[in-house]
Each structure stands twice: as structure tokens, then as C-alpha cells.
Design a protein around this motif. Structure first.
Motif, short mmCIF file in Angstrom:
data_model
loop_
_atom_site.label_atom_id
_atom_site.label_comp_id
_atom_site.label_asym_id
_atom_site.label_seq_id
_atom_site.Cartn_x
_atom_site.Cartn_y
_atom_site.Cartn_z
N LEU A 178 0.86 -1.19 0.00
CA LEU A 178 0.00 0.00 0.00
C LEU A 178 0.89 1.23 0.00
CD1 LEU A 178 -2.83 1.36 0.40
CD2 LEU A 178 -2.43 1.14 2.86
N GLU A 179 0.64 2.13 -0.94
CA GLU A 179 1.43 3.36 -1.05
C GLU A 179 0.52 4.58 -0.98
OE1 GLU A 179 4.24 5.81 -4.26
OE2 GLU A 179 3.60 3.76 -4.71
N ALA A 180 0.87 5.55 -0.15
CA ALA A 180 0.14 6.81 -0.08
C ALA A 180 0.73 7.77 -1.09
CB ALA A 180 0.22 7.40 1.32
N THR A 181 -0.09 8.25 -2.01
CA THR A 181 0.39 9.22 -3.00
C THR A 181 0.19 10.66 -2.52
OG1 THR A 181 -1.71 8.95 -4.18
CG2 THR A 181 0.15 7.66 -4.96
N THR A 182 -0.67 10.84 -1.51
CA THR A 182 -0.77 12.09 -0.74
C THR A 182 -0.86 11.67 0.73
OG1 THR A 182 -3.20 12.16 -0.66
CG2 THR A 182 -2.13 13.15 -2.60
N ASP A 183 -0.87 12.61 1.66
CA ASP A 183 -1.19 12.25 3.04
C ASP A 183 -2.54 11.53 3.02
OD1 ASP A 183 1.10 13.59 3.71
OD2 ASP A 183 0.10 15.24 4.74
N ALA A 184 -2.63 10.39 3.70
CA ALA A 184 -3.83 9.56 3.55
C ALA A 184 -4.17 8.83 4.85
CB ALA A 184 -3.62 8.54 2.42
N GLU A 185 -5.47 8.56 5.01
CA GLU A 185 -5.97 7.70 6.08
C GLU A 185 -6.78 6.58 5.42
OE1 GLU A 185 -7.97 9.64 9.28
OE2 GLU A 185 -6.51 11.29 9.37
N ILE A 186 -6.44 5.35 5.75
CA ILE A 186 -6.99 4.20 5.04
C ILE A 186 -7.37 3.13 6.06
CG2 ILE A 186 -6.49 2.42 3.30
CD1 ILE A 186 -4.21 4.56 2.42
N LEU A 187 -8.52 2.50 5.86
CA LEU A 187 -8.97 1.38 6.69
C LEU A 187 -8.81 0.08 5.92
CD1 LEU A 187 -10.40 0.33 9.27
CD2 LEU A 187 -12.58 0.74 8.10
N LEU A 188 -8.10 -0.87 6.50
CA LEU A 188 -7.91 -2.19 5.90
C LEU A 188 -8.68 -3.22 6.71
CD1 LEU A 188 -4.99 -0.50 5.78
CD2 LEU A 188 -4.35 -2.52 4.45
N MET A 189 -9.57 -3.96 6.06
CA MET A 189 -10.42 -4.94 6.72
C MET A 189 -10.10 -6.32 6.17
SD MET A 189 -13.88 -2.60 6.60
CE MET A 189 -13.34 -1.78 5.09
N GLU A 190 -9.34 -7.11 6.91
CA GLU A 190 -9.01 -8.47 6.51
C GLU A 190 -10.06 -9.42 7.05
OE1 GLU A 190 -5.76 -11.98 7.34
OE2 GLU A 190 -5.07 -9.90 7.50
N VAL A 191 -10.67 -10.19 6.16
CA VAL A 191 -11.78 -11.08 6.54
C VAL A 191 -11.68 -12.40 5.79
CG1 VAL A 191 -13.37 -9.18 7.09
CG2 VAL A 191 -13.29 -10.11 4.75
N PRO A 192 -12.25 -13.48 6.34
CA PRO A 192 -12.35 -14.73 5.58
C PRO A 192 -13.21 -14.53 4.33
CG PRO A 192 -12.71 -15.14 7.92
CD PRO A 192 -12.72 -13.66 7.73
#
Length: 242
Positions: A220-234
Motif C-alpha cells: 500500500l502506497e500513499a500518494t498524498t497524506d492519507a488515512e486508510i482502513l484495511l479490513m481483513e476477513v475470511p
């Protein structure tokens, strides 16, 4: 690796006056059979509730329900006797299990509350209802993944009855980091809260969603200042739903 891209402006939308809601997956009057869920991730609603308004008491069962305020204060009450206020910088998880009723209101009379409501199918049905709420601001990490949810009560963040891990990523522009999945057979749904990011060649803008599965890791790369939610699920639905 397999992927799916959901652009922000393709989400379902309902404006009820007191509630302005965007639905990543099929919900209420937004019926899209191509977007019913991402594995056990069933609902991802991006809600804005007007001053002093909210959801009256209503029932749930056999669902793990997660609320993450993005701004403002959300008042929660339920049939277990819980009465709490969830604020920006906190996360709430509720196991509906055998059945529960709850209500959610904007505690403030002078400002909106914005929050994510997320539903995840539990690994088994008929669990005992429970409530969990924690601050995630105290453990905030910059330019790293911050775990805010897991299957383990002793881990960072809240826990749910599912082999799921949620992380927040607050990255400065130009920062990139590899995410390694916690469990084989899981996928990750990436949801951009602020700023812009990139996974491989896919550019991601605010409120875009990007699902990844059949992979052990990705960058995962931020191309600007960023806030990101990652949801790992089955990715496989539990047996009681089949």
C-alpha cells in the motif's frame, strides 16, 4: 492475486434528511446482487446523522457490528443495558448473537456525526450478545499499520467472533508499506477515508474501495497524506449461512 475495485461514486446512496448514507454493499433499498458482500464483510455504510437525530431501537442477530466515528459523538443504547457514547478516536464492536436491540443517536445538538457502520458475519451463530468499546487514539501509529480489531481479546483494539483483522493506516505522502495477511484464505478490503493511495497500478481516491484475495501480501502506497482502513476477513461464508 485477485482484485475488485469499487469507485466511490458507484456506491448506493440514501438521503433520508436526518440520515445521509452511502452503501458499499447491498443494503436496504440499494439492491445490487453483484455487490452483496466481500467474503464475510456484509455491510460498509458511510453515514452522516443530523444534529440530535438517530436510529431508533431495532433488532439484530448473528452479526458482528462495528462502529467507527469519524467526527462527532455517537450515543449507543442496547437491550443488555449498555449506554455509552462513542467518540472520534474510538471503536465499538457488538456481537448480536442470539438477538439484541439497540439504538444509535447523534449526541450533539449542534453538529453532525459521521461514522462507519460495518457488519461482519460471525464464524458461528447464536453466540452470547456482548459489547466492546476502546480508544484507538492512544495507540495511534504514523506511517505504520495500527491494529484496531482482531479475533483475540488480548490483542490491540476490540475483538469479534471472526478471524478478521482491521488496521488503520495513517501515511504521509510517499510512504509505502507491505501488508502481510494474518490467515490463509482471507482477503482484504481497503477503504480510503482521506487522501489518495495506490496498490499496484490501481489509483485509489477518497471513499474508493479495493478488495484483494488469493494473496499473501501486497504493498500500500500513499500518494498524498492519507488515512486508510484495511479490513481483513475470511472469504468463505460460515457453514450456518450455506
Amino acid at each position: 492475486m485477485q482484485t475488485i475495485y469499487h469507485k466511490a461514486n458507484t456506491r448506493g446512496h440514501a438521503n433520508h434528511g436526518w440520515l445521509n448514507s452511502f452503501h458499499t454493499f447491498s443494503f436496504a433499498n440499494y439492491q445490487n446482487f453483484d455487490r452483496m458482500n466481500f467474503g464475510v464483510l456484509r455491510v460498509l455504510n458511510d453515514d452522516t446523522v443530523s444534529k440530535g437525530m438517530g436510529f431508533g431501537k431495532h433488532p439484530h442477530r448473528d452479526m458482528e457490528i462495528i462502529s467507527i466515528p469519524l467526527s462527532g459523538n455517537l450515543e449507543h443504547q442496547d437491550s443488555m443495558g449498555t449506554k455509552e457514547v462513542i467518540r472520534e478516536g474510538e471503536i465499538q464492536a457488538m456481537s448480536a448473537g442470539t438477538g439484541i436491540q439497540h439504538s444509535e443517536y447523534n449526541e450533539n445538538k449542534d453538529e453532525e456525526v459521521k461514522f462507519l457502520q460495518i457488519w461482519v458475519f460471525p464464524r458461528e451463530g447464536n453466540v452470547t450478545p456482548r459489547y466492546d468499546q476502546k480508544s484507538i487514539r492512544e495507540a495511534e501509529k504514523r506511517n505504520d499499520f495500527q491494529q484496531i480489531l482482531s479475533p483475540n481479546p488480548d490483542d490491540e483494539g476490540v475483538w469479534i467472533h471472526q478471524d478478521a483483522w482491521f488496521n488503520l493506516a495513517k501515511f504521509d505522502a510517499g510512504v509505502s508499506k507491505e501488508y502481510n495477511l494474518n490467515k490463509e484464505g482471507n482477503g482484504v478490503y481497503v477503504f480510503v477515508l482521506k487522501g489518495n493511495a495506490k496498490i499496484g497500478t490501481q489509483e485509489l481516491n477518497p471513499r474508493d474501495g479495493f478488495g484483494i484475495w488469493d494473496a499473501k501480501q501486497f504493498t500500500l502506497e500513499a500518494t498524498t497524506d492519507a488515512e486508510i482502513l484495511l479490513m481483513e476477513v475470511p472469504m468463505d461464508l460460515p457453514c450456518y449461512l450455506k
